[in-house]
Write a protein that holds these residues in place. Structure first.
Motif, short mmCIF file in Angstrom:
data_model
loop_
_atom_site.label_atom_id
_atom_site.label_comp_id
_atom_site.label_asym_id
_atom_site.label_seq_id
_atom_site.Cartn_x
_atom_site.Cartn_y
_atom_site.Cartn_z
N PRO A 1 0.81 -1.22 0.00
CA PRO A 1 0.00 0.00 0.00
C PRO A 1 0.84 1.27 0.00
O PRO A 1 0.53 2.23 -0.70
N GLY A 2 1.92 1.29 0.77
CA GLY A 2 2.76 2.48 0.85
C GLY A 2 3.43 2.82 -0.47
O GLY A 2 3.42 3.98 -0.90
N LEU A 3 4.02 1.81 -1.12
CA LEU A 3 4.69 2.05 -2.40
C LEU A 3 3.70 2.48 -3.47
O LEU A 3 3.94 3.41 -4.25
N PHE A 4 2.56 1.81 -3.52
CA PHE A 4 1.55 2.12 -4.53
C PHE A 4 1.00 3.54 -4.33
O PHE A 4 0.87 4.32 -5.28
N SER A 5 0.67 3.89 -3.09
CA SER A 5 0.13 5.21 -2.80
C SER A 5 1.17 6.30 -3.05
O SER A 5 0.81 7.41 -3.49
N LEU A 6 2.43 6.01 -2.78
CA LEU A 6 3.48 6.99 -3.04
C LEU A 6 3.55 7.34 -4.52
O LEU A 6 3.66 8.52 -4.90
N VAL A 7 3.47 6.33 -5.36
CA VAL A 7 3.48 6.56 -6.81
C VAL A 7 2.26 7.36 -7.24
O VAL A 7 2.35 8.29 -8.06
N LEU A 8 1.10 7.05 -6.67
CA LEU A 8 -0.13 7.74 -7.04
C LEU A 8 -0.09 9.22 -6.64
O LEU A 8 -0.49 10.10 -7.42
N PHE A 9 0.37 9.51 -5.45
CA PHE A 9 0.45 10.91 -5.01
C PHE A 9 1.44 11.69 -5.86
O PHE A 9 1.23 12.87 -6.15
N ALA A 10 2.54 11.04 -6.25
CA ALA A 10 3.50 11.71 -7.13
C ALA A 10 2.91 11.98 -8.50
O ALA A 10 3.16 13.03 -9.11
N ALA A 11 2.11 11.04 -9.01
CA ALA A 11 1.53 11.20 -10.35
C ALA A 11 0.41 12.22 -10.38
O ALA A 11 0.30 13.01 -11.33
N PHE A 12 -0.44 12.24 -9.35
CA PHE A 12 -1.62 13.10 -9.37
C PHE A 12 -1.39 14.44 -8.66
O PHE A 12 -2.28 15.30 -8.71
N GLY A 13 -0.25 14.60 -8.02
CA GLY A 13 -0.03 15.83 -7.25
C GLY A 13 -0.05 17.09 -8.11
O GLY A 13 -0.75 18.06 -7.80
N ALA A 14 0.69 17.07 -9.23
CA ALA A 14 0.78 18.26 -10.08
C ALA A 14 -0.57 18.66 -10.68
O ALA A 14 -0.97 19.83 -10.59
N PRO A 15 -1.33 17.74 -11.31
CA PRO A 15 -2.62 18.15 -11.86
C PRO A 15 -3.63 18.58 -10.80
O PRO A 15 -4.47 19.44 -11.07
N PHE B 1 -11.40 15.48 -17.49
CA PHE B 1 -12.65 16.19 -17.78
C PHE B 1 -12.71 17.56 -17.12
O PHE B 1 -13.39 18.46 -17.63
N THR B 2 -11.99 17.76 -16.02
CA THR B 2 -11.89 19.09 -15.45
C THR B 2 -11.14 20.03 -16.39
O THR B 2 -11.57 21.16 -16.64
N GLY B 3 -10.01 19.56 -16.93
CA GLY B 3 -9.29 20.35 -17.91
C GLY B 3 -10.10 20.58 -19.17
O GLY B 3 -10.09 21.68 -19.74
N TYR B 4 -10.84 19.56 -19.60
CA TYR B 4 -11.66 19.69 -20.82
C TYR B 4 -12.78 20.71 -20.61
O TYR B 4 -13.08 21.49 -21.53
N TRP B 5 -13.40 20.71 -19.44
CA TRP B 5 -14.46 21.66 -19.15
C TRP B 5 -13.95 23.09 -19.28
O TRP B 5 -14.60 23.95 -19.88
N ALA C 1 -2.96 25.87 -18.48
CA ALA C 1 -3.29 25.00 -17.35
C ALA C 1 -4.32 23.94 -17.74
O ALA C 1 -4.19 22.77 -17.35
N SER C 2 -5.32 24.33 -18.51
CA SER C 2 -6.34 23.35 -18.93
C SER C 2 -5.75 22.31 -19.87
O SER C 2 -6.06 21.11 -19.77
N HIS C 3 -4.87 22.73 -20.78
CA HIS C 3 -4.20 21.78 -21.67
C HIS C 3 -3.33 20.82 -20.87
O HIS C 3 -3.27 19.62 -21.18
N ARG C 4 -2.65 21.34 -19.87
CA ARG C 4 -1.79 20.49 -19.04
C ARG C 4 -2.62 19.43 -18.32
O ARG C 4 -2.23 18.26 -18.25
N MET C 5 -3.77 19.83 -17.79
CA MET C 5 -4.62 18.86 -17.09
C MET C 5 -5.17 17.81 -18.05
O MET C 5 -5.22 16.62 -17.70
N MET C 6 -5.56 18.22 -19.25
CA MET C 6 -6.07 17.26 -20.23
C MET C 6 -4.98 16.26 -20.63
O MET C 6 -5.23 15.05 -20.71
N THR C 7 -3.77 16.77 -20.87
CA THR C 7 -2.68 15.89 -21.29
C THR C 7 -2.31 14.89 -20.20
O THR C 7 -2.19 13.69 -20.44
N LEU C 8 -2.14 15.41 -18.97
CA LEU C 8 -1.77 14.53 -17.86
C LEU C 8 -2.89 13.53 -17.56
O LEU C 8 -2.64 12.35 -17.30
N GLY C 9 -4.14 14.00 -17.58
CA GLY C 9 -5.25 13.11 -17.31
C GLY C 9 -5.36 11.99 -18.33
O GLY C 9 -5.61 10.83 -17.98
#
Length: 310
Positions: free
Chosen positions: A67-81, A143-147, A276-284
């Motif tokens: 759980p720790g390793l998996f969650s660490l990767v997720l927080f790193a991936a989703f933190g910026a968007p 979809f937040t970036g797309y909106w 910012a919206s383009h960045r969110m769409m690309t990362l998402g």
């Protein structure tokens, strides 16, 4: 080790592998030094993972680390968007013209925490938890970036246009500014007469929020939203007025005329908000693809380990 390698692969070597890497020792424990040399070489060159079966067995043996390793990767991936979405929601231009839809990304960190706790209780990956912690946040971000992107183009063009009467919201803001400017002028003249000063001297000592007429005016209810937006623009974007060039700033004590706030708002929407919206769409989108691949790999891993559904 019996669960990781077939029995025929395992035997106690006459001389242990004294040159085992720290990674091998960490992942496999003290048994790494008794691996046959060719198996150890495969392990070392594969970065510590010998296929999906070995990874699955590693998770099974060390469930407390999963759980720790998996969650660490997720927080790193989703933190910026997530931060980008919160900044969009906090922008006064986005809030007024599009709405504070960006705040929806704030549910992602609590969602990841809940999935982490559930994974910790399970001790191994669970299908619905993996979907909730990977694919769902990716789609929320996309979809937040797309909106924002869908509503940006038309709004930015209207703000940058010199036409101040055709677009209803733009015209309403112009009327709100003129109402506030009249209130401020009346207030300055009254205070100047009371203090025996010139209106120019008095204006530099106050802004419109110091005037009691501003709070008591009937327009304070009618133009509440517009006045709050114009005040925020003057204070954060260093602009003045709304549509007409040369209008004075009235919500700050520096009443010099600057660029019209409508032009500044259009530039912000066309530049920073679009990026910012383009960045969110690309990362998402990228994170959604990785999430699908991850879910597929884990499903195949579970099947090979004989667990069936996970």
């Amino acid at each position: 080790l019996k669960r990781i390698f077939p029995q025929r692969w395992l035997h106690r070597a006459r001389e242990p592998n004294r040159d085992c890497s720290p990674l091998a020792t960490t992942l496999l424990g003290s048994g790494a030094e008794y691996l046959p040399f060719h198996v150890y070489q495969m392990y070392a060159h594969s970065g510590g993972i010998l296929g999906k079966e070995l990874m699955g067995q590693w998770i099974a043996l060390r469930g407390e680390l999963w759980p720790g390793l998996f969650s660490l990767v997720l927080f790193a991936a989703f933190g910026a968007p997530v931060i980008t979405g919160v900044r969009l929601a906090s922008d006064p231009n986005v809030g007024y013209w599009i709405g504070q839809v960006g705040w929806i990304v704030a549910i992602i960190p609590p969602l990841l925490v809940l999935c982490h706790i559930a994974h910790g209780s399970a001790g191994k990956p669970r299908f619905y938890l993996v979907v909730l912690s990977t694919l769902v946040p990716s789609l929320i971000i996309f979809f937040t970036g797309y909106w924002h992107w869908v509503h940006l183009g038309k709004t930015a063009d209207q703000l940058l246009s010199k036409d101040c009467t055709t677009f209803p919201q733009k015209f309403e803001l112009d009327q709100a500014y003129r109402s506030a400017a009249n209130i401020f002028e009346t207030c300055v003249n009254r205070v100047a007469n009371q203090t025996k000063r010139t209106p120019q001297e008095t204006a530099g000592l106050i802004d419109i929020t110091d005037c009691s007429d501003y709070q008591k005016s009937p327009d304070s209810v009618k133009y509440y939203k517009e006045w709050a937006y114009l005040q925020e623009l003057e204070r954060t974007e260093s602009c003045s007025g709304w549509c007409v060039p040369g209008e004075a700033a009235i919500w700050t004590r520096d009443h010099r005329s600057r660029d019209p706030c409508t032009s500044v708002a259009g530039i912000v929407m066309k530049g920073k908000v679009v990026r910012a919206s383009h960045r969110m769409m690309t990362l998402g989108f990228a994170e959604a693809i990785v999430s699908v691949l991850t879910i597929g790999s884990m499903s195949e891993m579970s099947i090979r380990m004989g667990e069936g559904t996970w």
